[in-house]
Design an enzyme around this catalytic site. Sequence first.
Site, PDB file in Angstrom:
ATOM      1  N   GLU A  40       0.874  -1.170   0.000  1.00  0.00           N
ATOM      2  CA  GLU A  40       0.000   0.000   0.000  1.00  0.00           C
ATOM      3  C   GLU A  40       0.912   1.221   0.000  1.00  0.00           C
ATOM      4  OE1 GLU A  40      -3.092  -0.348  -0.530  1.00  0.00           O
ATOM      5  OE2 GLU A  40      -3.103  -2.514  -0.210  1.00  0.00           O
ATOM      6  N   HIS A  44      -7.696  -3.842   0.067  1.00  0.00           N
ATOM      7  CA  HIS A  44      -6.705  -2.766  -0.023  1.00  0.00           C
ATOM      8  C   HIS A  44      -5.885  -2.634   1.251  1.00  0.00           C
ATOM      9  CE1 HIS A  44      -7.945  -1.383  -3.953  1.00  0.00           C
ATOM     10  NE2 HIS A  44      -9.201  -1.371  -3.547  1.00  0.00           N
ATOM     11  N   ASP A  56      -4.501  -8.632   0.991  1.00  0.00           N
ATOM     12  CA  ASP A  56      -4.425  -8.750  -0.466  1.00  0.00           C
ATOM     13  C   ASP A  56      -3.387  -9.785  -0.882  1.00  0.00           C
ATOM     14  OD1 ASP A  56      -6.295  -6.795  -0.444  1.00  0.00           O
ATOM     15  OD2 ASP A  56      -5.163  -5.320  -1.584  1.00  0.00           O
TER      16      ASP A  56
END
Length: 592
Positions: free
Chosen positions: A36, A175, A180
């Site tokens: 991220e 997210h 993920d």
Amino acid sequence: MTAARSETPSAHGVQGTLDDLGTPLAGVTFVVVDLETTGGSPAESAITEIGAVKVRGGAGLGEFGTLVDPGGAIPPFITALTGITQAMVTAAPRMDSVLPAFLEFARGCVLVAHNAPFDIGFLKAACAAQGYAWPAFPVVDTVDLARRVLTKDEVPNCKLETLARFFGAATRPCHRALADARATVDVLHGLIERLGSFGVTSLEELRGFAKAPTPEQRRKRHLADAVPSAPGVYVFEDAAGEALYIGKSGDLRTRVRGYFTGSETRWRVREMVGLAERVRTIVCATGLEAEVRELRLIAEHKPRYNRRSKFPERVMWLKLTVEPFPRLSIVRECRDDGAAYLGPLSSRRQAEEARSALHEAIPLRQCTQRLTPRLIGEGRARTCALAEIGRCGAPCEGRESSGSYAVHVTSARAVLAGDVRPVVAAARVRIDRLAAEQRYEEAAAQRDRLAAFVRAAARAERLGALAGCPQVVAARPAFDGGWELAVVRYGRLAAAGMIPPGAHPRPYVDALIATAETVFPWSVTTGAPGGAATAGEMECVLRWMDAPGVRPVEVEGTWTYPVHGAERLRAWLDNAYAAREPGEPRAARPLR
């Protein structure tokens, strides 16, 4: 005495070793990684979270997950997307301590990521910033694999959420990096199971599978047979003659042949190749001519597989209206109506920021009503709150006469004509005040607003200078020792040609001028004031002219920039943005 054993290979063949078969997938250790970040570019953004799962033979071996302090602000839209807030990363470790731990976790493994160029790009940038050599991990991209083994009937797209749902992943993508990565593990296993039907059983076959040309690509290689080795434009057409994709190249044959090899991995392009039935080519004299022709053809045909430059008419203009009490309006069309314009602007957001910067300097009215003396006299004009805070002279209430308001209009016209000093001065005063009050986010917003205005004004000045010249002839050194020639009329490329090495240039220049396209100074279709080309075409010409060694041969007209214009401020503006230290928030260093 024993007989000597012959070392001659058997004529019946030799049994291969296990090494010849490659590395079996069941014995490969994969590290599935997800990141991220604060944005989409490693040059301008930072990592906020790393999640990784180590697997071999379908079994999990370990997990790695941590938040990362990016050293700067997390944009609100990123927080809304990921749920990672500034408070969450405040106590998190910095990248200089996280990166060595991750590299040790992944050492000797094959990295897997969904849309691998994104994640690997950020990891490589982090290694470069921290002084680590990139270990050159073997990389597998689950997006590439999915595009090869799944059909549109099975999945509408190859997003992680879509694939996780299709393969029944135990973890739903949300997210967040570790979640993920866990979902990508299940997607990887589902894809590997599918690949078994293609005979893919080794790591080498797995990595090569996504890069191999599709059967459709192999079947249509003959479309490139007649393509010449010359600069120009190529057009992929379907059976009905509709343009599917338009591109340019310095070597048409090499570029077009690349579409039918494994080096072309873009799924949209592979889909386009499946529909194509012919490739039409247009040989050009120079690379500039090819670039301009490509823009014109894309704008004319709007091919479905071209993503850029399809709609050059979709630009914005900032217009000072022609009415008793003019105002700044954002419009999509530039007309020869006596109004003052600034543009073209690439987006509505840029136009709004440029308008706000101008409003900061000049108190023009911001209401959208058509204000007339009669409407004011009858007391029917609508009023707003801006007058109460000193942002408007309130002509709607009769507090500002038409004569007083005309002073503001004259100032605004001067700014749009090229004197940007009032806007820059007003913005700098406001930025300095906000910075002194430690309101850095607001100062950065003001800086970005000024930047939008300066860049828009500088672009308008550059385009306007070129568009105002009836004719410009320029020469650029060619690679073979000759010269590339261009004839530009009112901003439009009217002719292009070459001067051979050692030849006298004058006959070639005269012949090119004599055969150049006739161009008129105004074109309603392009919306370019004083010019007959789109902004994109003029910018191509200007980039070509900015190259080292370019020489003006003839200039008809006056090619100048305003003395107090924005062009001279572009370098100053770029330096203000580049002055930030690595990891420093964009808001921490206002423009000075």
